[in-house]
Enzyme design. Structure first.
Site, PDB file in Angstrom:
ATOM      1  N   SER A  42       0.591   4.907  -2.689  1.00 25.56           N
ATOM      2  CA  SER A  42      -0.043   4.183  -1.581  1.00 25.56           C
ATOM      3  C   SER A  42       0.316   4.744  -0.212  1.00 25.56           C
ATOM      4  O   SER A  42      -0.407   4.504   0.760  1.00 25.56           O
ATOM      5  CB  SER A  42       0.344   2.699  -1.629  1.00 25.56           C
ATOM      6  OG  SER A  42       1.751   2.541  -1.559  1.00 25.56           O
ATOM      7  N   ASP A 346       3.650  -4.774   5.870  1.00 25.82           N
ATOM      8  CA  ASP A 346       3.437  -5.883   4.940  1.00 25.82           C
ATOM      9  C   ASP A 346       4.604  -6.138   3.987  1.00 25.82           C
ATOM     10  O   ASP A 346       4.450  -6.830   2.990  1.00 25.82           O
ATOM     11  CB  ASP A 346       2.160  -5.638   4.127  1.00 25.82           C
ATOM     12  CG  ASP A 346       2.233  -4.381   3.272  1.00 25.82           C
ATOM     13  OD1 ASP A 346       3.294  -3.717   3.272  1.00 25.82           O
ATOM     14  OD2 ASP A 346       1.229  -4.041   2.607  1.00 25.82           O
ATOM     15  N   HIS A 349       4.923  -1.547   3.043  1.00 24.96           N
ATOM     16  CA  HIS A 349       4.333  -0.401   3.718  1.00 24.96           C
ATOM     17  C   HIS A 349       4.594  -0.456   5.219  1.00 24.96           C
ATOM     18  O   HIS A 349       5.032  -1.486   5.736  1.00 24.96           O
ATOM     19  CB  HIS A 349       2.826  -0.344   3.434  1.00 24.96           C
ATOM     20  CG  HIS A 349       2.487  -0.334   1.986  1.00 24.96           C
ATOM     21  ND1 HIS A 349       2.124  -1.484   1.296  1.00 24.96           N
ATOM     22  CD2 HIS A 349       2.482   0.669   1.077  1.00 24.96           C
ATOM     23  CE1 HIS A 349       1.904  -1.180   0.025  1.00 24.96           C
ATOM     24  NE2 HIS A 349       2.127   0.122  -0.134  1.00 24.96           N
TER      25      HIS A 349
END
Length: 390
Positions: A42, A346, A349
């Site tokens: 990610s 978050d 991240h």
């Protein structure tokens, strides 16, 4: 007279030889990239997981506030805006690298990104065999690489350049990859000593992928290390304790988790050095994601962040504005007004502002080893501070 002439000719040839060596060395370090090829999770995912998801069960990255600071609407990136890979593309004067999944026309000209949210360096079957059974993405590094190998012949037939030349003209971004191999067992309650046993296997998987890409023609690799996980809201919440000795008094991070990240990075750097010595015709650059991020926790105000860098911008609850099961994007979870003042986005991240700060010091060589010569990259700026678009 003849002796003097011989000496003069000899000196000239020596200078010519030395100059040739310098030029050859310069050419090996300095390359004008025509595209970016990306693998990972990610941290570099520009939309793959979104396009792989069931349309009836889209991930949080498909909705606001993800992407609110730049892309409008969300692009599938796990941040409020751009990722490190986006800033690298800007610096090189290249387009943002599209996700492979969901792209209509895959080409070297646009670059290709295989990074997928939740991806691991090790294959899923192997991890399940080790008792690590979290619901993670079944698109490991080897799966990503195999997809690339399958489509490579088609990419080359549409161009006058051959495959090796095209790959040689590309910057290959190898991750970050490997952190999820550790995230899943950490969140399942396995001990650090148990998880440490995975590190050599993760390093081997990354190394094997690099060797495969070298064999295909790859010449320049940017290989990021792991993060200071002990500074992340998700980990700080999971391992929350009242004992002061469990936290760094200066940053508030958890040292033993950060030490694990450093352990991975030392193993990775050792392997990259071995590969560089073995393949001296390629450039393998270690990107120090750990220290380029950790400095922001050490001196947040200096870099424009709030004097509370451990809290997530988007989240709810507790000391770190993070609650497992009530993450960013869920109903009732709010977002900070100015993400650029926060290091973390978050809980898992980072914010666009953090990505930009990290990209700057990697590109200028402060947190890259060896520092790469970008002077012929096509970028107009090679100063200490790079100007990215806003």
């Amino acid at each position: 007279m003849a002796s003097s002439l011989e000496k003069l000719i000899s000196s000239f040839l020596l200078v010519l030889y030395s100059t040739t060596i310098i030029v050859a060395s310069s050419e090996s370090r300095c390359r004008r990239f025509k595209s970016i090829i990306s693998f990972g999770d990610s941290i570099a995912d520009t939309g793959n997981y979104l396009h792989l998801s069931d349309v009836n069960h889209l991930p949080q990255s498909a909705f606001l506030p993800y992407g609110e600071s730049f892309f409008h609407p969300p692009s599938g990136r796990y941040s409020d805006g751009r990722l490190i890979i986006d800033f690298i593309a800007e610096f090189l004067g290249l387009p943002y690298v599209p996700s492979y999944f969901g792209s209509q026309n895959v080409s070297f000209d646009q670059g290709i990104n295989f990074a997928v949210y939740g991806a691991t360096a090790l294959d899923r079957v192997f991890l399940v065999g080790k008792g690590i059974e979290s619901d993670f993405t079944n698109v490991s590094l080897s799966v990503q690489l195999n997809i690339f190998k399958q489509i490579l012949p088609n990419l080359c037939t549409s161009s006058s350049r051959d495959c090796r030349e095209m790959l040689g003209d590309s910057l290959i971004l190898m991750g970050e990859i490997g952190v999820n191999d550790y995230n899943y067992p950490f969140f399942e309650g396995k001990s650090i000593n148990e998880i440490k046993q995975l590190v050599p296997l993760v390093i081997k998987a990354i190394s094997s992928a690099i060797v495969d890409l070298i064999d295909l023609g790859g010449k320049t690799f940017l290989v990021p290390g792991n993060f200071p996980l002990g500074c992340y809201p998700a980990y700080l919440t999971l391992f929350q304790t009242a004992a002061e000795e469990d936290h760094d008094p200066f940053t508030g991070c958890i040292p033993r988790l950060n030490e694990f990240g450093e352990y991975h990075n030392e193993q990775l750097k050792t392997e990259l050095k071995r590969l560089q010595e073995l393949y001296d015709h390629v450039n393998i650059i270690y990107a120090d994601y750990y220290n380029s991020l950790f400095r922001l926790y050490q001196e947040p105000v200096k870099y424009g962040f709030k004097n509370r860098p451990l809290a997530a911008c988007c989240g709810v609850g507790g000391q770190y504005n993070f609650t497992i099961g009530k993450e960013c994007g869920h109903r009732g979870v709010s977002c900070c007004q100015n993400p650029s003042e926060y290091v973390n986005w978050d809980g898992y991240h980072l914010t666009e502002a953090t990505h930009q700060k990290m990209a700057q010091v990697i590109l200028n060589g402060t947190y890259a080893s060896p520092a790469f010569d970008w002077s012929c990259s096509g970028s107009e700026s090679v100063d200490k501070e790079y100007s990215f678009s806003s």
